[in-house]
Every structure is written in structure tokens, then in C-alpha cells.
Design a protein around this motif. Structure first.
Motif, PDB file in Angstrom:
ATOM      1  N   GLU A  16      -9.014  -7.930 -14.568  1.00 47.70           N
ATOM      2  CA  GLU A  16      -7.694  -7.625 -15.128  1.00 47.70           C
ATOM      3  C   GLU A  16      -7.347  -8.572 -16.272  1.00 47.70           C
ATOM      4  O   GLU A  16      -6.722  -8.172 -17.257  1.00 47.70           O
ATOM      5  CB  GLU A  16      -6.634  -7.687 -14.033  1.00 47.70           C
ATOM      6  CG  GLU A  16      -6.755  -6.582 -12.998  1.00 47.70           C
ATOM      7  CD  GLU A  16      -6.756  -5.198 -13.620  1.00 47.70           C
ATOM      8  OE1 GLU A  16      -5.941  -4.961 -14.547  1.00 47.70           O
ATOM      9  OE2 GLU A  16      -7.563  -4.365 -13.192  1.00 47.70           O
ATOM     10  N   GLU A  17      -7.749  -9.823 -16.151  1.00 48.71           N
ATOM     11  CA  GLU A  17      -7.512 -10.790 -17.228  1.00 48.71           C
ATOM     12  C   GLU A  17      -8.310 -10.396 -18.465  1.00 48.71           C
ATOM     13  O   GLU A  17      -7.795 -10.465 -19.597  1.00 48.71           O
ATOM     14  CB  GLU A  17      -7.915 -12.197 -16.767  1.00 48.71           C
ATOM     15  CG  GLU A  17      -7.615 -13.274 -17.798  1.00 48.71           C
ATOM     16  CD  GLU A  17      -7.962 -14.671 -17.293  1.00 48.71           C
ATOM     17  OE1 GLU A  17      -8.019 -15.598 -18.129  1.00 48.71           O
ATOM     18  OE2 GLU A  17      -8.169 -14.844 -16.072  1.00 48.71           O
ATOM     19  N   GLN A  18      -9.552  -9.987 -18.265  1.00 49.11           N
ATOM     20  CA  GLN A  18     -10.371  -9.543 -19.396  1.00 49.11           C
ATOM     21  C   GLN A  18      -9.761  -8.316 -20.068  1.00 49.11           C
ATOM     22  O   GLN A  18      -9.663  -8.258 -21.300  1.00 49.11           O
ATOM     23  CB  GLN A  18     -11.784  -9.204 -18.919  1.00 49.11           C
ATOM     24  CG  GLN A  18     -12.656 -10.402 -18.607  1.00 49.11           C
ATOM     25  CD  GLN A  18     -14.057  -9.955 -18.224  1.00 49.11           C
ATOM     26  OE1 GLN A  18     -14.241  -9.180 -17.289  1.00 49.11           O
ATOM     27  NE2 GLN A  18     -15.042 -10.447 -18.952  1.00 49.11           N
ATOM     28  N   LEU A  19      -9.355  -7.357 -19.265  1.00 47.66           N
ATOM     29  CA  LEU A  19      -8.786  -6.135 -19.827  1.00 47.66           C
ATOM     30  C   LEU A  19      -7.496  -6.413 -20.587  1.00 47.66           C
ATOM     31  O   LEU A  19      -7.242  -5.840 -21.655  1.00 47.66           O
ATOM     32  CB  LEU A  19      -8.534  -5.114 -18.723  1.00 47.66           C
ATOM     33  CG  LEU A  19      -9.775  -4.491 -18.087  1.00 47.66           C
ATOM     34  CD1 LEU A  19      -9.387  -3.650 -16.876  1.00 47.66           C
ATOM     35  CD2 LEU A  19     -10.522  -3.627 -19.102  1.00 47.66           C
ATOM     36  N   PRO A  45     -20.181  -5.045 -15.497  1.00 50.16           N
ATOM     37  CA  PRO A  45     -20.228  -3.928 -14.544  1.00 50.16           C
ATOM     38  C   PRO A  45     -18.940  -3.102 -14.544  1.00 50.16           C
ATOM     39  O   PRO A  45     -18.882  -2.050 -13.902  1.00 50.16           O
ATOM     40  CB  PRO A  45     -20.427  -4.635 -13.197  1.00 50.16           C
ATOM     41  CG  PRO A  45     -19.799  -5.981 -13.384  1.00 50.16           C
ATOM     42  CD  PRO A  45     -20.050  -6.356 -14.820  1.00 50.16           C
ATOM     43  N   GLU A  46     -17.914  -3.586 -15.252  1.00 52.80           N
ATOM     44  CA  GLU A  46     -16.623  -2.899 -15.285  1.00 52.80           C
ATOM     45  C   GLU A  46     -16.549  -1.969 -16.502  1.00 52.80           C
ATOM     46  O   GLU A  46     -16.568  -2.431 -17.643  1.00 52.80           O
ATOM     47  CB  GLU A  46     -15.481  -3.913 -15.350  1.00 52.80           C
ATOM     48  CG  GLU A  46     -15.401  -4.826 -14.150  1.00 52.80           C
ATOM     49  CD  GLU A  46     -15.085  -4.062 -12.867  1.00 52.80           C
ATOM     50  OE1 GLU A  46     -14.449  -2.981 -12.966  1.00 52.80           O
ATOM     51  OE2 GLU A  46     -15.476  -4.536 -11.789  1.00 52.80           O
ATOM     52  N   PRO A  47     -16.468  -0.656 -16.289  1.00 53.11           N
ATOM     53  CA  PRO A  47     -16.450   0.289 -17.410  1.00 53.11           C
ATOM     54  C   PRO A  47     -15.341   0.026 -18.424  1.00 53.11           C
ATOM     55  O   PRO A  47     -15.539   0.207 -19.625  1.00 53.11           O
ATOM     56  CB  PRO A  47     -16.255   1.649 -16.728  1.00 53.11           C
ATOM     57  CG  PRO A  47     -16.753   1.460 -15.334  1.00 53.11           C
ATOM     58  CD  PRO A  47     -16.420   0.032 -14.988  1.00 53.11           C
ATOM     59  N   GLY A  48     -14.175  -0.406 -17.930  1.00 57.53           N
ATOM     60  CA  GLY A  48     -13.072  -0.671 -18.852  1.00 57.53           C
ATOM     61  C   GLY A  48     -13.391  -1.793 -19.820  1.00 57.53           C
ATOM     62  O   GLY A  48     -13.057  -1.718 -21.012  1.00 57.53           O
ATOM     63  N   VAL A  49     -14.016  -2.839 -19.329  1.00 55.16           N
ATOM     64  CA  VAL A  49     -14.404  -3.965 -20.187  1.00 55.16           C
ATOM     65  C   VAL A  49     -15.432  -3.508 -21.217  1.00 55.16           C
ATOM     66  O   VAL A  49     -15.357  -3.863 -22.395  1.00 55.16           O
ATOM     67  CB  VAL A  49     -14.960  -5.131 -19.343  1.00 55.16           C
ATOM     68  CG1 VAL A  49     -15.536  -6.229 -20.238  1.00 55.16           C
ATOM     69  CG2 VAL A  49     -13.862  -5.694 -18.434  1.00 55.16           C
TER      70      VAL A  49
END
Length: 221
Positions: A16-19, A45-49
């Protein structure tokens, strides 16, 4: 916000911090110091990132993306097989940003890959590449071959690609005199009829393509 502060957030283990920082950075001027970390985050591994990192490469670091095309192209091609639509869309766009050699790399992968889903993804990506105008003969010849593929999903991708490139569609993907499509139309018609009978795909677009093909010699076509 300084580049040092942004890097701290980008390298966080908290998604969440990265996004949050990626969203904020999307509205700010590009910070060259963030480029390397943005590339590293393509492996998240997070598609949003991954999505926002690709968006940054396209919109903030296009020059660096072209410069590092040889390094980035294999990663971008790998992302085409994720199955996550927004990431695939941005990966296709980013491949165009890397330059016209992305055409050759996609064709090489279509020919050499043994994974059917990947080959389908590469075919769609080839059809949407921004550099097909530079290689009309190579691209159309490749796609014509794929109309005969044993996998109907690859046939369907090739059918869509060739129809969109043809003068029957309004997109002007190729220059009007770049390729003589008349011999291709018969092949497209045969493939469309076979796919229609297979009852695998939504018939709306196949019916529309067949209508365009059947009526191509009428005055308005």
C-alpha cells in the motif's frame, strides 16, 4: 518531495505504501534518480505495483526505456503472459516505446515459444505494436501464417490483427499502399468461417468481419 524520500517509499515492503507513492509520483515531474528502482519494481509480485511502474516508464522515462531496450524487452515480453489486463496493456505500450526492434523480438517469441497462451499474448501484442508500419511485409506475412495455426485462439488473434490492419477497417494501421491485401482476404474469410463454426468465440465480431469481407467490392468498401 525529494528523490531520496520517494525511493524510500518505492522500496518499501508494504504494498500500500508503494502504491500510494506511485500514484503521487504519477502527477509529479520525472525524477531520474527513480528510474532504476522503477525498473526493479517490474519484478514485484503485486500487479498494481507493476502496472504503475510500467506507466512511469512510458510517461516519465521514455528516453531511458528506449536506451535500455535490450535489457527491458525480455522483461516486458514476459509480462504479456501475466493474464492481468492492465499490466498486459501497459507492457504492450512499453514495448512500442523501446523501439521498432520490438517487432522482431515479438515475432521471434511467437515462432520459438512452446507455450500456447504466451504465443497468443505475443500475437495480440504484435498486432498493437506502434512500429508495424516500418515492417508491413514481415508483420503481415507472420500473421498470415498464424491463420493456419492449430490453436484457434491464435488464429482468432491473427484474424483480428489482420482485419484491423486491412483497408476494410478505418484505423490506418498500415499505409494504404504498404501491402496488397486482396490475396489475404480469401484466407481471412476461410479462417473466419472456420472459427464461426467452432462456436468458441463471440460471433458478433466474426460476423462483422465476414460482412466486410463479403461486401469489399461494393462501392462503399
Amino acid at each position: 518531495m525529494t528523490a531520496e524520500e520517494a525511493l524510500k517509499h518505492l522500496r518499501s515492503t508494504d504494498t500500500e505504501e508503494q502504491l500510494a507513492i506511485l500514484r503521487e509520483l504519477s502527477s509529479l515531474e520525472a525524477m531520474p534518480e527513480l528510474y532504476d528502482t522503477t525498473v526493479e519494481n517490474l519484478r514485484s509480485p503485486e500487479p498494481g505495483v507493476v502496472f504503475f511502474s510500467l506507466d512511469m516508464l512510458i510517461k516519465k522515462y521514455a528516453a531511458q526505456t528506449r536506451r535500455d531496450a535490450e535489457l527491458l524487452t525480455p522483461q516486458l515480453i514476459q509480462l504479456l503472459s501475466t493474464g492481468y489486463g492492465p499490466v498486459v496493456d501497459r507492457a504492450i505500450w512499453a514495448l512500442s516505446v523501446t523501439g521498432e526492434n520490438s517487432i522482431n523480438e515479438l515475432i521471434r517469441c511467437i515462432i520459438s515459444s512452446t507455450d500456447e497462451r504466451s504465443r497468443e499474448a505475443y500475437t495480440w501484442a504484435l498486432s498493437r505494436n506502434a512500429h508495424i508500419r516500418q515492417y508491413p511485409m514481415l508483420v503481415v506475412t507472420t500473421l498470415r501464417g498464424l491463420l493456419q495455426d492449430k490453436n484457434p485462439h491464435i488464429q482468432y488473434a491473427a484474424l483480428n490483427a489482420l482485419m484491423d490492419m486491412s483497408p476494410l477497417r478505418p484505423f490506418e494501421r498500415l499505409a494504404s499502399d504498404a501491402y496488397d491485401f486482396e490475396p489475404v482476404y480469401t484466407e481471412l474469410e476461410v479462417t473466419a468461417q472456420a472459427l464461426l463454426k467452432a462456436h468458441i468465440f463471440d460471433t458478433e465480431w466474426i460476423d462483422r468481419y465476414l460482412e466486410l469481407l463479403h461486401n469489399r467490392h461494393k462501392p462503399n468498401h
